[in-house]
Each structure stands twice: as C-alpha cells, then as structure tokens.
Design a protein around this motif. Structure first.
Motif: not given
Length: 305
Positions: A155-163, A174-190
């Motif tokens: 899940f990608y979002g910057v600023g308020n959308s990062g929340i 919780r659905f058992g799908i490996p998942s992560v959220a990134y709010a930093d643009p550099h991390t999102q790109g990598m």
C-alpha cells in the motif's frame, strides 16, 4: 499477469454504471477547478452556483451570462470528458435528478462553532454518498480478483494518504496476504522494483498527481504487479493503474487539512476489504475469527458489551 486496465469511464447508455458516474458530476466539476484556465473556471463556477439554470439555456446564452466565448464553454465541457454541450446538459440533468445531496457550503472564518459541525458533517455525508454512487461494480470486482490472487500486497500513499495506506495494511494483513504499507517515496520506488508477477500495489492519492508515487506504480507494473489506484478519475495516477476506484472529492478550501477525501478513501478501503473477505469464503472467516479471539484475550474482563 493478466493486464486488463479498466480505468476508462463507462460508455454512454451503460445503465447503472453510467448513472453512478453522472451522480458525482458536480463534485467532479468542483474538484477540477484548479486545473482549468481562468475563463473555463468562470464557467465551472457558474454551473456550480446555478446548475438548474444551465439546463434551460443554450451554449450561447451560457457564454453570454458568464462573459466568455462559446469556444471557452466548449473547452470546459470537453475538459470534463463530454462530447459537446448537449451531452453535458444531459448528464447534468441526470446528476440533479439522482437525489445526491450536493453541499456547497464551506466553513468560513466568520462561522460560529454551532455552524462548523453541521457544515463539516454535511460536506462529508454528501461526499460519501457521491463516492458511493460513483463506485463502479465492474472495477470493484476486478480489484477483488487481483487481490484474491495476490502473493503480496503493498500500500503506497504520501503524506495524509500514507496514513490511509497504513490503515489499509492493518486490515488486509489479517487475511493472510503478506502486506506492507510505505509512506516514503524513495522506499516505495525501491520496493516496487522488487515486486513480482501476481503481486498487487494499492496506491492512494487524493490528487493523483504526486510524481514519485506515479513513478513507483510504473515500476510496479514493469515488474509484473497489478496496480489498484484509489484516486481522482482522470488523474495521472489513474492512467497508470490497472484498476481505478475513483474518489472525486473536493476539499473545503478554508480547512487546511484533508478531511473528506481521507474519509472517502477509508470507506473505499472498507468496501474493498469486505468484498475480498466475502470472495475468499469460509476459510478466511475462520481465520478472522481466530484473530478476533486474540483481541478478546487482551481486553480487560467484565467490560464486554
């Protein structure tokens, strides 16, 4: 990956999907004001202030009342995606007949506290109803298909959308799908470059114009991942996504923190998560019940409702 973009608007005459699009027309006009030329913005403001009058006048009369040329009015309706002024008036009539409350009363500096709460609630309620009617069932089904087949979700979002992205990750892990959220643009790109075919990115942006977020989604697609965008229809982000769940929500210009767009995005995430849960069947329900039991065990006894 099965590459099936469905981020184009429904064709004319497509029934319920078509009505969902038109019911959000006034919201779309207000949301697009910042992208219009000064003369076209004057047309938009006239339509927003007197939508019923516009239904009963010609393009020449509208141009005269606004003080612009007829080509300016034509450019305005074309910018919204309509083929001509008659097409625009037809959609405007459908929008006004749909019964969607349109709240064009922003909070002002002279408002009393008694006035602030109703205005904030009314704008939010109106925005949620508009987004509800705009949400396309075909696109939602396609998004659910991508997620239920996903090996990983990001899940990608910057600023308020990062929340909002963090909230979404909290639901979907919780659905058992490996998942992560990134709010930093550099991390999102990598992170996007490390995705594989069958993975899914959910990108969240009110404007859909953040260059780094758009680039991360392009990298994700290059890696074979699917991209679901929760954003404004017709935005640059929507054009790089496989599936767009549109949220055309104008913000109150006198409030300097995003409110209605954030709540609309959270509601779309809820719709998406419930839809995925239903599509996943009984096994997922059992898994969710186990996680719920874990939460019960951590609560103070004797205060259950």
């Amino acid at each position: 990956m099965d590459d099936l973009p469905i981020n184009t608007p429904p064709e004319h005459g497509s029934g319920d999907a078509d009505l969902r699009q038109t019911s959000a027309l006034l919201g779309r006009i207000e949301a697009s004001i910042g992208d219009l030329r000064k003369s076209e913005r004057a047309v938009a403001e006239f339509v927003l202030g007197r939508p019923n009058e516009v239904l009963n006048i010609s393009i020449a009369e509208l141009a005269y009342r606004v003080g612009v040329s007829q080509p300016t009015v034509a450019r305005f309706v074309n910018a919204l995606g309509f083929t001509g002024f008659k097409d625009f008036k037809l959609r405007l009539a459908q929008s006004l007949a749909s019964g969607v409350p349109y709240v064009h009363r922003d909070v002002g500096p002279d408002d009393t506290l008694d006035e602030v709460a109703p205005k904030v609630f009314n704008r939010t309620i109106g925005a949620l109803i508009s987004v509800r009617n705009q949400l396309d069932a075909v696109r939602l089904e396609r998004a659910v298909e991508l997620i239920t087949r996903a090996g990983r979700m990001e899940f990608y979002g910057v600023g308020n959308s990062g929340i909002v992205a963090t909230d979404a990750q909290h639901k979907f892990f919780r659905f058992g799908i490996p998942s992560v959220a990134y709010a930093d643009p550099h991390t999102q790109g990598m992170a996007a470059t490390l995705l594989e075919e069958g993975d899914v990115v959910v990108a969240i942006s009110a404007s859909g114009r953040t260059p780094e977020l758009i680039r991360a989604c392009e990298l994700a697609r290059d890696a074979g991942a699917g991209v679901i965008a929760i954003t404004a229809s017709g935005s640059p982000l929507s054009r790089v996504a496989n599936v767009v769940l549109a949220a055309d929500v104008p913000e109150d210009p006198d409030v300097y923190a995003p409110m209605t767009s954030r709540i609309a995005h959270l509601a779309i995430i809820d719709v998406l998560s419930v839809s995925v849960a239903l599509a996943s069947g009984p096994e997922l329900i059992k898994r969710l019940e186990r996680t719920k039991q874990t939460l019960r065990d951590k609560r103070i006894r004797g205060f259950e409702n």
